[in-house]
Design a protein around this motif. Structure first.
Motif, short mmCIF file in Angstrom:
data_model
loop_
_atom_site.label_atom_id
_atom_site.label_comp_id
_atom_site.label_asym_id
_atom_site.label_seq_id
_atom_site.Cartn_x
_atom_site.Cartn_y
_atom_site.Cartn_z
N GLN A 82 52.16 35.07 39.36
CA GLN A 82 51.34 35.84 38.43
C GLN A 82 50.17 35.01 37.95
OE1 GLN A 82 53.93 37.06 35.21
NE2 GLN A 82 54.43 38.98 36.25
N ALA A 83 49.13 35.72 37.50
CA ALA A 83 47.98 35.09 36.87
C ALA A 83 47.52 36.00 35.74
CB ALA A 83 46.86 34.85 37.88
N ARG A 84 47.00 35.42 34.67
CA ARG A 84 46.53 36.20 33.51
C ARG A 84 45.02 36.07 33.41
NH1 ARG A 84 50.59 37.33 29.78
NH2 ARG A 84 52.63 36.65 30.54
N PHE A 85 44.36 37.22 33.23
CA PHE A 85 42.91 37.26 33.15
C PHE A 85 42.48 38.00 31.89
CE2 PHE A 85 43.95 37.06 37.66
CZ PHE A 85 43.09 36.07 38.12
N ASP A 86 41.37 37.55 31.29
CA ASP A 86 40.82 38.26 30.14
C ASP A 86 40.22 39.60 30.55
OD1 ASP A 86 41.52 36.28 28.30
OD2 ASP A 86 39.68 35.15 28.72
N ASN A 87 39.66 39.66 31.76
CA ASN A 87 39.05 40.90 32.26
C ASN A 87 39.27 40.96 33.77
OD1 ASN A 87 37.44 43.06 33.00
ND2 ASN A 87 35.73 42.45 31.71
N ILE A 88 39.92 42.01 34.25
CA ILE A 88 40.17 42.12 35.68
C ILE A 88 39.10 42.92 36.39
CG2 ILE A 88 42.66 41.83 35.47
CD1 ILE A 88 42.71 44.95 36.13
N GLY A 89 38.13 43.47 35.66
CA GLY A 89 37.06 44.25 36.28
C GLY A 89 37.61 45.45 37.01
N GLY A 90 37.26 45.61 38.28
CA GLY A 90 37.70 46.75 39.08
C GLY A 90 38.80 46.38 40.07
N LEU A 91 39.54 45.32 39.80
CA LEU A 91 40.62 44.91 40.71
C LEU A 91 41.69 45.98 40.73
CD1 LEU A 91 41.52 42.40 42.43
CD2 LEU A 91 42.92 41.79 40.46
N LYS A 92 42.23 46.25 41.91
CA LYS A 92 43.24 47.29 42.07
C LYS A 92 44.46 46.73 42.78
CE LYS A 92 39.91 51.09 42.45
NZ LYS A 92 38.78 50.37 41.98
N PRO A 93 45.62 47.38 42.57
CA PRO A 93 46.80 46.98 43.34
C PRO A 93 46.51 47.10 44.84
CG PRO A 93 47.45 48.40 41.54
CD PRO A 93 45.94 48.39 41.57
#
Length: 162
Positions: A44-55
């Motif tokens: 896992q990784a934690r991000f403040d903003n994932i933007g438009g990342l999708k599964p």
């Protein structure tokens, strides 16, 4: 050519066109590669903003696909996006590796890029990548540019009045 052979050729052309549309739809939905069949390890990784990342977005290192994004959730305590990735079992990354959300192509498809670190110990199933860099959001960059230009114009105008 007679009428029957013309109809057969038109039918083949329509079938090829339909197959091309199915392939294009699968490519757009990121389903053309069927990796991630459960024989990797999950981190896992934690991000403040994932933007438009999708599964099902690719996970890449040095431009090579090394896994897929399995799921994206929101941590209710920290309000960070938690990205769960399944990495190939034959590719091991050091524990101090970093993850970034990057953009590829003209359509702006986003993926997770992993940069290997130098630690002697490798990531294992269930580990969390600590060093992350969130996605660049174009709207935020444009807003910052406009704000800085407005601030520069304001200071230039106040300097001219003195």
């Amino acid at each position: 050519m007679n009428k029957k052979s013309t109809e057969i050729l038109v039918g083949l052309f329509v079938v090829l066109g339909a197959l091309a549309l199915v392939f294009l739809a699968m490519k757009a939905a990121n389903l053309t590669t069927f990796t991630g069949n459960g024989d990797g390890y999950v981190v896992q990784a934690r991000f403040d903003n994932i933007g438009g990342l999708k599964p099902r977005a690719p996970v890449r290192s040095a431009g090579v696909d090394v896994g897929r994004v399995r799921s994206i959730t929101l941590d209710p305590q920290t309000y960070q996006g938690v990205v769960t990735m399944e990495l190939r079992k034959d590719v091991l990354f050091p524990k101090d590796s970093s993850a970034k959300i990057l953009t590829s192509g003209l359509l702006g498809d986003q993926y997770v890029g992993i940069e290997p670190g130098a630690d002697e110990k490798n990531l294992a199933a269930g580990d969390v990548i600590k060093q992350t860099q969130s996605a660049l959001v174009l709207e935020n960059l444009i807003g910052q540019l406009l704000f800085s230009k407005a601030a520069d114009a304001g200071t230039a105008a106040s300097g001219a009045e003195k």
